[in-house]
Write an enzyme that holds these catalytic residues in place. Structure first.
Site, PDB file in Angstrom:
ATOM      1  N   LEU A   1       2.401  -5.383 -12.274  1.00 46.25           N
ATOM      2  CA  LEU A   1       2.930  -3.223 -12.623  1.00 46.25           C
ATOM      3  C   LEU A   1       4.198  -3.426 -12.285  1.00 46.25           C
ATOM      4  CD1 LEU A   1      -0.109  -1.539 -12.655  1.00 46.25           C
ATOM      5  CD2 LEU A   1       0.219  -2.906 -14.617  1.00 46.25           C
ATOM      6  N   GLU A   2       5.015  -3.925 -11.282  1.00 51.92           N
ATOM      7  CA  GLU A   2       6.353  -3.948 -11.075  1.00 51.92           C
ATOM      8  C   GLU A   2       7.219  -4.129 -12.292  1.00 51.92           C
ATOM      9  OE1 GLU A   2       7.629  -2.252  -7.528  1.00 51.92           O
ATOM     10  OE2 GLU A   2       6.559  -4.103  -7.053  1.00 51.92           O
TER      11      GLU A   2
ATOM     12  N   GLY B   1      12.607  -2.523  -0.266  1.00 51.55           N
ATOM     13  CA  GLY B   1      12.662  -1.274  -1.669  1.00 51.55           C
ATOM     14  C   GLY B   1      13.257  -1.463  -3.151  1.00 51.55           C
ATOM     15  N   GLU B   2      14.001  -2.493  -2.752  1.00 56.60           N
ATOM     16  CA  GLU B   2      15.060  -2.470  -4.142  1.00 56.60           C
ATOM     17  C   GLU B   2      14.168  -3.604  -5.370  1.00 56.60           C
ATOM     18  OE1 GLU B   2      19.905  -2.116  -3.402  1.00 56.60           O
ATOM     19  OE2 GLU B   2      18.881  -4.173  -2.508  1.00 56.60           O
TER      20      GLU B   2
ATOM     21  N   ASN C   1       1.635  -7.213  -6.992  1.00 58.61           N
ATOM     22  CA  ASN C   1       1.976  -6.256  -7.640  1.00 58.61           C
ATOM     23  C   ASN C   1       2.108  -6.817  -9.239  1.00 58.61           C
ATOM     24  OD1 ASN C   1       2.271  -4.365  -9.232  1.00 58.61           O
ATOM     25  ND2 ASN C   1       2.753  -2.611  -7.909  1.00 58.61           N
TER      26      ASN C   1
ATOM     27  N   GLU D   1       0.954  -1.255   0.151  1.00 57.62           N
ATOM     28  CA  GLU D   1       0.134   0.081   0.331  1.00 57.62           C
ATOM     29  C   GLU D   1       0.699   1.403  -0.164  1.00 57.62           C
ATOM     30  OE1 GLU D   1      -2.229  -3.739   1.381  1.00 57.62           O
ATOM     31  OE2 GLU D   1      -0.189  -2.947   1.826  1.00 57.62           O
TER      32      GLU D   1
END
Length: 445
Positions: free
Chosen positions: A345-346, A318-319, A343, A68
């Site tokens: 879409l990443e 975060g990577e 997700n 989120e």
């Protein structure tokens, strides 16, 4: 409108139940703390107690965890850019969400944990930070939180709102209360018209529900940084086939091991980048790979894999988005178990073909669009996922076509950010710049 008798009765029963169950929250924090020590910290915030003087925070965004926070990132970045001096509060529930907030914005935003939905804790939270507006990301429908915002005169919006058919059924018992709480929300900006219809069915006011699209399409990619990381990865790991298993859950770990073993019978030098969903599984995933007989490197310990490594565990936060670009094909987890997916879409955004399992109820619309565009392959089970991975690893043209389709879809899907900003513009406190107020028409139900 003041609460009527039935609302007071429902809230009273709900709040009394939460008070009775309050000791369970302590046991939960202790249990989670043994798995992730950060849960032992900052308990005061979870009950609405703060060791500093009250301070006004005009804009408050709540994003439950990492997913989120990432979804809200375009919106938060836009709010910061509109007024760099604006004080902005971001709340999460999980420590990994907290770490992601700090990684993205450092001291540019304030972070605390959202308190449990106890009336007293929520009132203390609102009195302490005195937000001018509350922006709740996706599906955090806490009745006391919404009622207390209404009682305090704080406008609220649910942004990037998502409600699956299963989640709607899950609210069956609390539906009378949640429905009333939803009617206090000023704006519900949904990812799709299907989500909107379900929010209305749950109790949201039809005239306040708008289909704005998914903020995840407004992802910002630092192309230069991604290219630099990919180049360094190839320089260290060598030119060889690579696949990534991302956001996997414990029940999928044995499957990942089996998939890698089977794929390596055809590509003996195949490298797996493995990114478990939860930090407490980083070490366990690495150990499973070692026990399988492979040489393992990790991001935290060795920084990069070398030409002799078989598995590279991405044990940092975060990577993942950048490391997708290092792979020839991506498997996105949470989909071979009844989790609902993660997700998609990443990887598509950086031009990587996507393979997933069948359990995608949390990403139904995105999966449908990616599939229609030819950028996603869905396997009915682990064997089918293996077949898709093998086919793509062996077919550069198919990979290129899927990569192009994914990039094009992400680019075409942009726009939710501006539509969301237009909807909440009137409730944002004293912005330095203005956004044209373009409200999309409410959908029909």
């Amino acid at each position: 409108m003041p609460p009527d008798f039935s609302e007071r009765l429902l809230r009273g029963l709900y709040s009394a139940l939460l008070v009775v169950l309050a000791p369970v929250t302590v046991y939960h924090l202790i249990w989670r703390g043994f798995r992730q020590p950060a849960y032992f910290q900052r308990w005061n915030e979870r009950y609405g107690f703060y060791g500093v003087e009250p301070r006004q925070t005009p804009v408050w965004v709540h994003a439950v965890s990492v997913g989120e926070v990432n979804a809200a990132a375009p919106l938060i970045n836009a709010l910061l850019a509109r007024d760099p001096a604006r004080r902005l509060l971001v709340t999460t529930i999980t420590p990994t969400g907290s770490e992601r907030v700090r990684a993205l914005w450092g001291n540019r935003v304030e972070h605390v944990y959202l308190p449990y939905d106890l009336s007293g804790a929520v009132r203390r939270f609102l009195a302490h930070f005195r937000p001018g507006i509350g922006l709740i990301v996706e599906t955090e429908l806490w009745p006391n939180l919404l009622f207390c915002c209404r009682d305090a005169g704080i406008p609220t919006a649910i942004v990037n709102a998502r409600l699956s058919a299963r989640s709607l059924r899950g609210y069956r018992v609390l539906r009378p209360l949640v429905g009333r709480a939803l009617r206090t929300v000023d704006t519900v900006a949904t990812q799709s018209s299907d989500d909107g219809r379900r929010f209305v069915k749950l109790g949201a006011l039809r005239e306040r529900v708008f289909d704005t699209g998914n903020l995840k399409y407004d992802i910002t990619i630092d192309e230069a940084a991604v290219a630099a990381l990919s180049a360094e990865f190839v320089a260290r790991a060598g030119t060889r086939p690579v696949w990534i298993a991302a956001s996997t859950h414990p029940g999928e770990e044995a499957i990942v091991i089996d998939l890698h073993r089977r794929l390596r019978t055809r590509w003996p030098d195949l490298l797996l980048i493995w990114a478990p969903r939860h930090p407490e599984r980083f070490r366990g995933a690495a150990q499973l790979a070692v026990e399988a007989g492979w040489r393992v490197a990790t991001r935290a310990m060795t920084t990069w894999p070398d030409a002799g490594d078989d598995v590279f565990v991405l044990d940092t936060l975060g990577e993942l988005g950048a490391f997708f670009a290092c792979a020839d094909v991506a498997f996105v987890g949470g989909s071979l178990q009844d989790i609902g997916g993660h997700n998609l879409l990443e990887p598509a955004a950086v031009g990587v073909p996507v393979v997933t399992g069948p359990h995608l109820q949390n990403f139904t619309d995105i999966a449908r669009q990616l599939g229609k565009a030819g950028a996603l392959r869905i396997g009915a089970d682990a064997d089918a996922v293996h077949e898709h991975l093998a086919q793509l690893l062996g077919d550069a043209d198919a990979r290129a076509a899927m990569a192009e389709a994914g990039r094009a879809l992400v680019e075409a899907g942009r726009g939710a950010l501006q539509r969301t900003l237009a909807l909440i513009e009137d409730d944002l406190p004293a912005p330095d710049t203005t956004t044209a107020r373009i409200r999309s028409a409410p959908f029909g139900v």
